[in-house]
Design a protein around this motif. Structure first.
Motif, PDB file in Angstrom:
ATOM      1  N   SER B 295     -12.535  49.063  30.230  1.00  0.00           N
ATOM      2  CA  SER B 295     -12.070  50.652  29.933  1.00  0.00           C
ATOM      3  C   SER B 295     -13.391  51.433  29.593  1.00  0.00           C
ATOM      4  N   PRO B 296     -14.320  50.790  28.877  1.00  0.00           N
ATOM      5  CA  PRO B 296     -15.502  51.473  28.526  1.00  0.00           C
ATOM      6  C   PRO B 296     -16.615  51.345  29.618  1.00  0.00           C
ATOM      7  N   ALA B 297     -16.295  50.166  30.374  1.00  0.00           N
ATOM      8  CA  ALA B 297     -17.436  49.822  31.377  1.00  0.00           C
ATOM      9  C   ALA B 297     -18.024  50.879  32.292  1.00  0.00           C
ATOM     10  N   LEU B 298     -17.267  51.655  32.835  1.00  0.00           N
ATOM     11  CA  LEU B 298     -17.818  52.528  33.830  1.00  0.00           C
ATOM     12  C   LEU B 298     -18.662  53.559  33.152  1.00  0.00           C
ATOM     13  N   ALA B 299     -18.495  53.806  31.862  1.00  0.00           N
ATOM     14  CA  ALA B 299     -19.184  54.993  31.168  1.00  0.00           C
ATOM     15  C   ALA B 299     -20.651  54.072  30.840  1.00  0.00           C
ATOM     16  N   ALA B 300     -20.493  52.865  30.347  1.00  0.00           N
ATOM     17  CA  ALA B 300     -21.655  52.138  30.052  1.00  0.00           C
ATOM     18  C   ALA B 300     -22.544  51.879  31.359  1.00  0.00           C
ATOM     19  N   TYR B 301     -21.831  51.583  32.453  1.00  0.00           N
ATOM     20  CA  TYR B 301     -22.609  51.560  33.690  1.00  0.00           C
ATOM     21  C   TYR B 301     -23.293  52.948  34.115  1.00  0.00           C
ATOM     22  N   TYR B 302     -22.827  53.819  34.026  1.00  0.00           N
ATOM     23  CA  TYR B 302     -23.577  55.008  34.347  1.00  0.00           C
ATOM     24  C   TYR B 302     -24.689  55.509  33.234  1.00  0.00           C
ATOM     25  N   ILE B 303     -24.409  55.140  32.134  1.00  0.00           N
ATOM     26  CA  ILE B 303     -25.600  55.278  31.209  1.00  0.00           C
ATOM     27  C   ILE B 303     -26.945  54.313  31.398  1.00  0.00           C
TER      28      ILE B 303
END
Lengths: 96, 471
Positions: B295-303
Motif C-alpha cells: 500500500s505505501p509502495a507506489l509512493a515510495a517508488y515515486y520518491i
C-alpha cells in the motif's frame, strides 16, 4: 506544501529556468504530488538504522585500457565547440 | 503459409528462413515496407535506418551455412534509449536530438553477435519518464488497436511497432512498468527481467536502481529467445549478475487481494478473474497472499524515481554533447541548455527529486522510501516461500484516450501493479488476457506474473499456459 518561492529555489538549485506561469502550475501540481507521496509520513518505519541496500555498485579493478585516442574523434565530434581535440568552454576565472 | 512475412514471430521467421521460404532481405523489406506505410499515422519509429547490406548478407550467409541462432536475420525495433554505435540515441528528448552513440550498448552488441538486424529507433516518453509515450518531444505514439488511444509507455514505440507488424519483435526498457504497460495496452508479451540479469551498459539511465532492458514480443517463446540472448553478467555494468536459476515449475499462484480492491467490478478485474479460473481448471492452486507494504509502495517508488532522475539528469549540462544553448556566463549556458532541452515531465521530476533529496526532507522522503523498499523486498521473499508466482492485472485499465490523464498524479496511479517488481528487483511478465470491448473496439489487457529473483523460466512457463503455447 510547495509555494511559488519554493519552486523558484528548487529550479535555481537544479539549474533550470521556470517562467512565471509555469511556477504557479508546478507549485499547484507539487501540492498534489507531495500530498500523495507524503502518505509515507504517517508510516512508522525505522529510518535511523540505515539498511544496506541489497543491490549496490561493486567496483572492478582497472585494466586492459584501450589504445590511446581510439575514441577521441568520435567523442570530440559531439562537442558543441572544439579547438582541435579540446572541448572549448567559457572562461570561468577572469584576470581583471 | 498465410501470414505476411512481417507478421511472423521470431520462431516462425527463423523456421521460414531455414526452409528457404524467404530470404533475410525479403523479411527485412517486408518489415520496412509496412513501417513506411503505417508510421505516419502511428508514430512508432522516430527514425527508420537505411538497410545495412553488410549485416543482411552476413546473416543470410550464416543461415545458409547452418547457423542455428534464432535471432539471425530477424529485424527488430530498438527503443531510442538503447545505444547503437553510429546512430542517434535521443531518449525522445530535444536534449539529445543530435547525440550520436559512440559505442554499442552491451545488449546491442549481443544482438548483433546473434545476427539480429535493427529497423530503427522507436518513440518513448522522454528519458523513460511517463507511462503513455505522451511525454515524447516528438509527438505521441498511437495504439494500433484504436488510434485515439495511447500505446502505453514508456516503451510505446517499440510496442506499437511490434503490434502493428512493423517489426518481428522489439526491445525496450522498464523502470516502473515501461515494458509491461505497453505490452498490456498493445496485446503483447513484455518481460522485465530480474534486476541485474541484463546489462545496463549503453542504456540512457532513468532510475539506475530500477532500470532493466527486456523484450516486447508476439509470443512467450519469442520473449524467451530474446531474453536468452541479452542476459548475462557484464564487466561494463557492476550491478549485473549471473542469476541463479530456481525451480521452473509453477503449481501455486498467489493473488494479492488488497491491491485488487481499487479495481473491484471493472472489466480488467472480470478478465483477470476469468484467467485465474482458467488456470485453476488447468490444475493450478490459487492462494491469497498478504503483502502489507504494497500500500505505501507506489509512493515510495515515486520518491526514489524523482531522486534518482534528478541525479541522473544532472549530467546534461550543454557542455560536452547534446543541446548547447549559449548565454553570457557559464551558469547561463547550463541553465539555458537544460531549460530548452528538457520537457515538462522531466523538469517536474528533476525539481521534485531536488526537493526530496534536500537536507530538510531527505529523512522524511528518500530514506523512508528506501526503508519501505527493503520492507517490501522482505515481504515478497516471504510470500514466495508459499507460492511460485504472484499474479495481478498488469494495468488497472485498458489503454486510455490520448490526453485523458493530464494530471500527473492520475497517471502515476496507473503504475500501482507494475512498480512492485522494480522496487524488489524481481522479474515480471505481462501476458495478454482476453480483450475488453469498449465502444465497439477490442482493447487488449494483460495479466502480470512476478517470480522470485532468477525466476524468468517460471514466468515463461505460466505465460505459455495462459496463451496455450508449447514451449
Amino acid at each position: 506544501m510547495a509555494s511559488v518561492d519554493d519552486v523558484k529555489k528548487l529550479a535555481a538549485l537544479a539549474r533550470i529556468g521556470v517562467g512565471e506561469a509555469e511556477l504557479e502550475k508546478f507549485a499547484k501540481e507539487f501540492d498534489g504530488i507531495l500530498a500523495y507521496v507524503g502518505q509515507l509520513d504517517a508510516l512508522s518505519v525505522d529510518t535511523k538504522e540505515r539498511v544496506l541496500p541489497a543491490v549496490r555498485n561493486v567496483m572492478r579493478e582497472d585494466g586492459e585500457p584501450h589504445a590511446p585516442g581510439a575514441y577521441t574523434e568520435a567523442l570530440a565530434k559531439q562537442f558543441p565547440e572544439r579547438e582541435g581535440n579540446y572541448l572549448s568552454v567559457k572562461q570561468i576565472i577572469s584576470h581583471d | 503459409m498465410t501470414k505476411a512475412l512481417n507478421e511472423l514471430t521470431i520462431a516462425e521467421a527463423a523456421r521460414a528462413l531455414r526452409a528457404k521460404e524467404c530470404t533475410v532481405r525479403e523479411l527485412w523489406d517486408a518489415c520496412v515496407s509496412e513501417s513506411k506505410k503505417r508510421n505516419g499515422e502511428l508514430n512508432a519509429y522516430l527514425e527508420l535506418f537505411e538497410a545495412d547490406d553488410v549485416a543482411i548478407e552476413a546473416a543470410q550467409k550464416r543461415i545458409d551455412e547452418g547457423d542455428t541462432s534464432m535471432l539471425c536475420g530477424i529485424p527488430l525495433a530498438m527503443k531510442d534509449n538503447i545505444l547503437i554505435e553510429g546512430h542517434i540515441a535521443s531518449a525522445s528528448s530535444k536534449m539529445l536530438a543530435n547525440y550520436v552513440a559512440t559505442y554499442d550498448a552491451t545488449i546491442t552488441k549481443k544482438l548483433k553477435e546473434a545476427g539480429a538486424l535493427f529497423l530503427g529507433r522507436t518513440n518513448m516518453d522522454e528519458f523513460a519518464l511517463g507511462g503513455s509515450t505522451e511525454n515524447s518531444a516528438y509527438g505521441v505514439t498511437k495504439n494500433p488497436h484504436d488510434l485515439t488511444r495511447v500505446a502505453g509507455g514508456t516503451s510505446g514505440g517499440s510496442a506499437t511497432a511490434v503490434a502493428a507488424h512493423m517489426a518481428i519483435a522489439g526491445l525496450g526498457t522498464d523502470t516502473g512498468g515501461s515494458l509491461r504497460n505497453p505490452a498490456s495496452y498493445c496485446g503483447l508479451i513484455g518481460l522485465k527481467p530480474t534486476y541485474g540479469a541484463v546489462s545496463r551498459s549503453g542504456l540512457i539511465a532513468a532510475v539506475s536502481s530500477f532500470d532493466q532492458a527486456g523484450p516486447l514480443t508476439k509470443t512467450v517463446a519469442d520473449a524467451k529467445a530474446l531474453f536468452d540472448v541479452i542476459r548475462g553478467k557484464d564487466l561494463m555494468d557492476s550491478t549485473s549478475i549471473d542469476t541463479v536459476a530456481i525451480p521452473e515449475k509453477v503449481q501455486r499462484i498467489g493473488v494479492l487481494a488488497s491491491l485488487m480492491k481499487g479495481i473491484a467490478g471493472t472489466p480488467v478485474e472480470i478478465q483477470f478473474n476469468k484467467t485465474i479460473d482458467y488456470l485453476r481448471s488447468r490444475g493450478m492452486e490459487i492462494v491469497e497472499v498478504t503483502i502489507p507494504s504494497v500500500s505505501p509502495a507506489l509512493a515510495a517508488y515515486y520518491i526514489i524515481n524523482f531522486a534518482e532522475v534528478s541525479t541522473n539528469m544532472a549530467r546534461f549540462d550543454g557542455i560536452r554533447y547534446g543541446m548547447a544553448v549559449r548565454g553570457k556566463t557559464l551558469l547561463e549556458d547550463y541553465v539555458q541548455s537544460r531549460t530548452e532541452g528538457f520537457g515538462q515531465e522531466t523538469k517536474r521530476r528533476i525539481l521534485l527529486g531536488t526537493y526530496v533529496l534536500s537536507a530538510g526532507y531527505i529523512d522524511a522522503y528518500y530514506r523512508k522510501a528506501n526503508s519501505v523498499r527493503e520492507l517490501l523486498r522482505a515481504e515478497y521473499a516471504k510470500a514466495f516461500e508459499a507460492v511460485d508466482v504472484i499474479a495481478t492485472p498488469t494495468m488497472p485499465t485498458p489503454a486510455f484516450t490520448i490526453g485523458a490523464k493530464a494530471d500527473p498524479v492520475s497517471l502515476y496511479l496507473e503504475d500501482v501493479f507494475t512498480v512492485m517488481a522494480n522496487l524488489t528487483g524481481t522479474p515480471a511478465i505481462s501476458i495478454p488476457m482476453e480483450s475488453i470491448v469498449e465502444n465497439g473496439k477490442e482493447l487488449p489487457a494483460g495479466i502480470q506474473f512476478s517470480a522470485p529473483h532468477g525466476g524468468e523460466e517460471r514466468l515463461f512457463n505460466i505465460g505459455a499456459l495462459v496463451r496455450g503455447e508449447k514451449m
